[in-house]
Design a protein around this motif. Structure first.
Motif, PDB file in Angstrom:
ATOM      1  N   CYS A  55       0.842  -1.195   0.000  1.00 15.52           N
ATOM      2  CA  CYS A  55       0.000   0.000   0.000  1.00 15.52           C
ATOM      3  C   CYS A  55       0.884   1.254   0.000  1.00 15.52           C
ATOM      4  CB  CYS A  55      -0.925   0.008   1.219  1.00 15.52           C
ATOM      5  SG  CYS A  55      -0.053   0.050   2.795  1.00 15.52           S
ATOM      6  N   ALA A  56       0.253   2.400  -0.167  1.00 17.47           N
ATOM      7  CA  ALA A  56       0.982   3.670  -0.179  1.00 17.47           C
ATOM      8  C   ALA A  56       1.619   3.957   1.171  1.00 17.47           C
ATOM      9  CB  ALA A  56       0.050   4.809  -0.579  1.00 17.47           C
ATOM     10  N   SER A  57       0.995   3.494   2.242  1.00 18.07           N
ATOM     11  CA  SER A  57       1.566   3.679   3.580  1.00 18.07           C
ATOM     12  C   SER A  57       2.891   2.922   3.706  1.00 18.07           C
ATOM     13  CB  SER A  57       0.574   3.205   4.634  1.00 18.07           C
ATOM     14  OG  SER A  57       1.109   3.374   5.920  1.00 18.07           O
ATOM     15  N   CYS A  58       2.964   1.757   3.078  1.00 19.96           N
ATOM     16  CA  CYS A  58       4.214   0.986   3.070  1.00 19.96           C
ATOM     17  C   CYS A  58       5.320   1.808   2.393  1.00 19.96           C
ATOM     18  CB  CYS A  58       4.038  -0.318   2.306  1.00 19.96           C
ATOM     19  SG  CYS A  58       2.840  -1.448   2.985  1.00 19.96           S
ATOM     20  N   ALA A  59       4.980   2.417   1.273  1.00 16.65           N
ATOM     21  CA  ALA A  59       5.946   3.230   0.541  1.00 16.65           C
ATOM     22  C   ALA A  59       6.414   4.405   1.390  1.00 16.65           C
ATOM     23  CB  ALA A  59       5.335   3.722  -0.763  1.00 16.65           C
ATOM     24  N   ASN A  60       5.492   5.036   2.115  1.00 19.07           N
ATOM     25  CA  ASN A  60       5.866   6.143   2.992  1.00 19.07           C
ATOM     26  C   ASN A  60       6.796   5.688   4.102  1.00 19.07           C
ATOM     27  OD1 ASN A  60       4.370   8.017   1.563  1.00 19.07           O
ATOM     28  ND2 ASN A  60       2.553   7.746   2.823  1.00 19.07           N
ATOM     29  N   SER A  61       6.549   4.507   4.658  1.00 14.63           N
ATOM     30  CA  SER A  61       7.404   3.979   5.722  1.00 14.63           C
ATOM     31  C   SER A  61       8.814   3.735   5.216  1.00 14.63           C
ATOM     32  CB  SER A  61       6.834   2.670   6.274  1.00 14.63           C
ATOM     33  OG  SER A  61       5.588   2.867   6.860  1.00 14.63           O
ATOM     34  N   VAL A  62       8.923   3.109   4.055  1.00 11.68           N
ATOM     35  CA  VAL A  62      10.242   2.828   3.473  1.00 11.68           C
ATOM     36  C   VAL A  62      10.974   4.137   3.182  1.00 11.68           C
ATOM     37  CG1 VAL A  62      11.445   1.864   1.467  1.00 11.68           C
ATOM     38  CG2 VAL A  62       9.565   0.595   2.526  1.00 11.68           C
ATOM     39  N   GLU A  63      10.259   5.082   2.596  1.00 13.35           N
ATOM     40  CA  GLU A  63      10.864   6.368   2.250  1.00 13.35           C
ATOM     41  C   GLU A  63      11.361   7.101   3.481  1.00 13.35           C
ATOM     42  OE1 GLU A  63       9.183  10.409   0.289  1.00 13.35           O
ATOM     43  OE2 GLU A  63       8.913   8.591  -0.909  1.00 13.35           O
ATOM     44  N   SER A  64      10.565   7.150   4.532  1.00 12.80           N
ATOM     45  CA  SER A  64      10.986   7.881   5.735  1.00 12.80           C
ATOM     46  C   SER A  64      12.160   7.191   6.420  1.00 12.80           C
ATOM     47  CB  SER A  64       9.822   8.060   6.703  1.00 12.80           C
ATOM     48  OG  SER A  64       9.373   6.817   7.185  1.00 12.80           O
ATOM     49  N   GLN A 115      18.437   8.014   7.322  1.00 14.03           N
ATOM     50  CA  GLN A 115      19.781   7.462   7.443  1.00 14.03           C
ATOM     51  C   GLN A 115      20.842   8.516   7.125  1.00 14.03           C
ATOM     52  OE1 GLN A 115      20.222   4.234   8.647  1.00 14.03           O
ATOM     53  NE2 GLN A 115      18.034   4.611   8.919  1.00 14.03           N
ATOM     54  N   ASP A 116      21.889   8.524   7.938  1.00 13.09           N
ATOM     55  CA  ASP A 116      23.012   9.434   7.712  1.00 13.09           C
ATOM     56  C   ASP A 116      23.706   9.031   6.412  1.00 13.09           C
ATOM     57  OD1 ASP A 116      24.815  11.517   8.300  1.00 13.09           O
ATOM     58  OD2 ASP A 116      26.260  10.055   9.093  1.00 13.09           O
ATOM     59  N   GLY A 117      23.834   9.948   5.503  1.00  8.66           N
ATOM     60  CA  GLY A 117      24.459   9.682   4.217  1.00  8.66           C
ATOM     61  C   GLY A 117      23.473   9.651   3.069  1.00  8.66           C
ATOM     62  N   VAL A 118      22.175   9.553   3.387  1.00  7.10           N
ATOM     63  CA  VAL A 118      21.165   9.569   2.326  1.00  7.10           C
ATOM     64  C   VAL A 118      20.841  11.021   2.011  1.00  7.10           C
ATOM     65  CG1 VAL A 118      18.789   9.011   1.712  1.00  7.10           C
ATOM     66  CG2 VAL A 118      20.187   7.328   2.917  1.00  7.10           C
ATOM     67  N   GLU A 119      21.069  11.396   0.764  1.00  4.94           N
ATOM     68  CA  GLU A 119      20.755  12.756   0.324  1.00  4.94           C
ATOM     69  C   GLU A 119      19.263  12.891   0.060  1.00  4.94           C
ATOM     70  OE1 GLU A 119      21.973  14.682  -3.666  1.00  4.94           O
ATOM     71  OE2 GLU A 119      23.633  15.043  -2.274  1.00  4.94           O
ATOM     72  N   GLN A 120      18.709  11.898  -0.655  1.00  2.87           N
ATOM     73  CA  GLN A 120      17.278  11.911  -0.950  1.00  2.87           C
ATOM     74  C   GLN A 120      16.839  10.507  -1.344  1.00  2.87           C
ATOM     75  OE1 GLN A 120      16.029  14.181  -4.347  1.00  2.87           O
ATOM     76  NE2 GLN A 120      13.893  14.114  -3.765  1.00  2.87           N
ATOM     77  N   ALA A 121      15.666  10.109  -0.841  1.00  2.00           N
ATOM     78  CA  ALA A 121      15.053   8.841  -1.227  1.00  2.00           C
ATOM     79  C   ALA A 121      13.599   9.117  -1.576  1.00  2.00           C
ATOM     80  CB  ALA A 121      15.144   7.826  -0.093  1.00  2.00           C
ATOM     81  N   ALA A 122      13.158   8.625  -2.714  1.00  4.30           N
ATOM     82  CA  ALA A 122      11.775   8.798  -3.152  1.00  4.30           C
ATOM     83  C   ALA A 122      11.252   7.448  -3.615  1.00  4.30           C
ATOM     84  CB  ALA A 122      11.693   9.816  -4.282  1.00  4.30           C
ATOM     85  N   VAL A 123      10.249   6.933  -2.892  1.00  3.16           N
ATOM     86  CA  VAL A 123       9.669   5.627  -3.206  1.00  3.16           C
ATOM     87  C   VAL A 123       8.465   5.825  -4.113  1.00  3.16           C
ATOM     88  CG1 VAL A 123       8.598   3.564  -2.264  1.00  3.16           C
ATOM     89  CG2 VAL A 123      10.479   4.646  -1.030  1.00  3.16           C
TER      90      VAL A 123
END
Length: 155
Positions: A23-32, A37-45
């Protein structure tokens, strides 16, 4: 003085398949989780494609650590070679479509007799001209709800 911003040569931009999202909530959880994480500039699921576009500093963070973070919340990140991952994703989607078709056909096959019994053989007072009609309908409905419909309740 040069006002151009120098980009970090250690920033890697990758697209990885994210597995087991429902579901979309799963995608939001993974993205957040990834963005925290230290070192992640940007993540978009992208839930529709089941992928994450991520930019991260490979001196601070490795892809295996990203996979561990995603696995810690119940999903998985496929960090293998992108060509192999693409083929693997397509095979998984084809298997999922086949499973949904089988479950749909099974549900229809078991539900149709329930509809026929309920519509044509039951009177308004709940009595049937078929012996054990309620038990037969219960017997047919149980796998529809608890086996074919299991994913609905889990999701």
């Amino acid at each position: 003085m040069n006002n151009e911003i120098m980009s970090n040569p250690h920033i890697i931009k990758k697209t990885y398949p994210v597995l087991h999202m429902t579901c979309a909530s799963c995608a939001n959880s993974v993205e957040s989780m990834l963005n925290s994480q230290d070192g992640v500039e940007q993540a978009a699921v992208n839930f529709a494609s089941g992928t994450v576009n991520i930019s991260f500093d490979d001196t601070k963070l490795k892809a295996a650590r990203l996979q561990e973070v995603v696995q810690s919340i119940g999903y998985d990140l496929d960090i293998e070679d992108t060509e192999l991952s693409s083929e693997k994703m397509e095979a998984q989607q084809a298997a999922k479509i086949k499973e949904v078709k089988i479950k749909t056909i099974g549900s229809i096959a078991l539900s149709l007799p329930i509809v026929i019994i309920g519509m044509f053989f039951m009177s308004s007072d709940g009595h049937s001209s078929i012996p054990y009609a309620n038990e037969i309908m219960w017997f047919l409905a149980t796998p529809v709800v608890f086996w074919f419909g299991k994913d609905f309740f889990i999701n």
